[in-house]
Design a protein around this motif. Structure first.
Motif, mmCIF file in Angstrom:
data_model
loop_
_atom_site.group_PDB
_atom_site.id
_atom_site.type_symbol
_atom_site.label_atom_id
_atom_site.label_comp_id
_atom_site.label_asym_id
_atom_site.label_seq_id
_atom_site.Cartn_x
_atom_site.Cartn_y
_atom_site.Cartn_z
ATOM 1 N N VAL A 28 0.863 -1.183 0.000
ATOM 2 C CA VAL A 28 0.000 0.000 0.000
ATOM 3 C C VAL A 28 0.895 1.228 0.000
ATOM 4 C CG1 VAL A 28 -1.797 1.255 1.223
ATOM 5 C CG2 VAL A 28 -1.815 -1.234 1.212
ATOM 6 N N ALA A 39 0.467 5.500 2.371
ATOM 7 C CA ALA A 39 -0.397 5.368 3.541
ATOM 8 C C ALA A 39 0.224 6.159 4.697
ATOM 9 C CB ALA A 39 -0.542 3.908 3.937
ATOM 10 N N ALA A 79 -5.107 4.735 5.053
ATOM 11 C CA ALA A 79 -4.856 4.804 3.618
ATOM 12 C C ALA A 79 -6.193 4.955 2.904
ATOM 13 C CB ALA A 79 -4.137 3.553 3.133
ATOM 14 N N LYS A 87 5.001 8.451 6.002
ATOM 15 C CA LYS A 87 4.261 7.904 4.864
ATOM 16 C C LYS A 87 5.000 6.676 4.337
ATOM 17 C CE LYS A 87 1.133 11.196 3.757
ATOM 18 N NZ LYS A 87 -0.199 11.033 3.261
#
Length: 140
Positions: free
Chosen positions: A61, A64, A110, A87
């Motif tokens: 991901v 996020a 996220a 992040k």
């Protein structure tokens, strides 16, 4: 008379310049600045790595927000609540430096994923935490 006032003014300016030069020479040059390091409170500091994946295929991901919250305990004054925000990279990895050993709240937010949040114990100075996000339920 006019020559004596000019002579006197030149003498005053020269003596002021000499005094400034002498006092500047007496001051020692400043020592080179040392790199700033965070103050240590006697507790060990850790650098944790958080790996964020999501979905059934365990895809990383990207971008996020990872929040790490912890309490810095003091014996004489009020405890201090601290929070760090980092992040994740394209690989879904976020590095959080200077986290004290002990209990910490890890939250991951996220876009398009269900929010994650758990209290974890940080025991290893180079600890890696794996977080798996799920898709949110459909709303009709």
């Amino acid at each position: 008379m006019r020559l004596s006032t000019r002579f006197f003014a030149c003498i005053c300016i020269a003596s002021c310049a000499l005094i400034v030069h002498v006092t500047a020479a007496q001051n020692a040059p400043a020592p080179p600045s040392k790199p700033q390091t965070p103050p240590t409170t006697g507790e060990a500091q850790a650098r944790i790595t958080i790996e964020v994946t999501g979905g059934e295929k365990n895809l990383p991901v990207e971008n996020a927000s990872v929040y790490v919250k912890f309490v810095e305990e003091h014996s004489l004054r009020k405890d201090k609540k601290l929070e760090m925000n980092v992040k994740t990279s394209r690989e879904g990895i976020a590095h959080v430096p200077n986290v004290p050993m002990g209990r910490a709240l890890i939250q991951v937010v996220a876009e398009g994923w269900k929010t994650y949040g758990h209290w974890l114990d940080i025991t290893d100075p180079r600890q890696t935490i794996k977080v798996h996000l799920e898709k949110p339920p459909k709303w009709y």
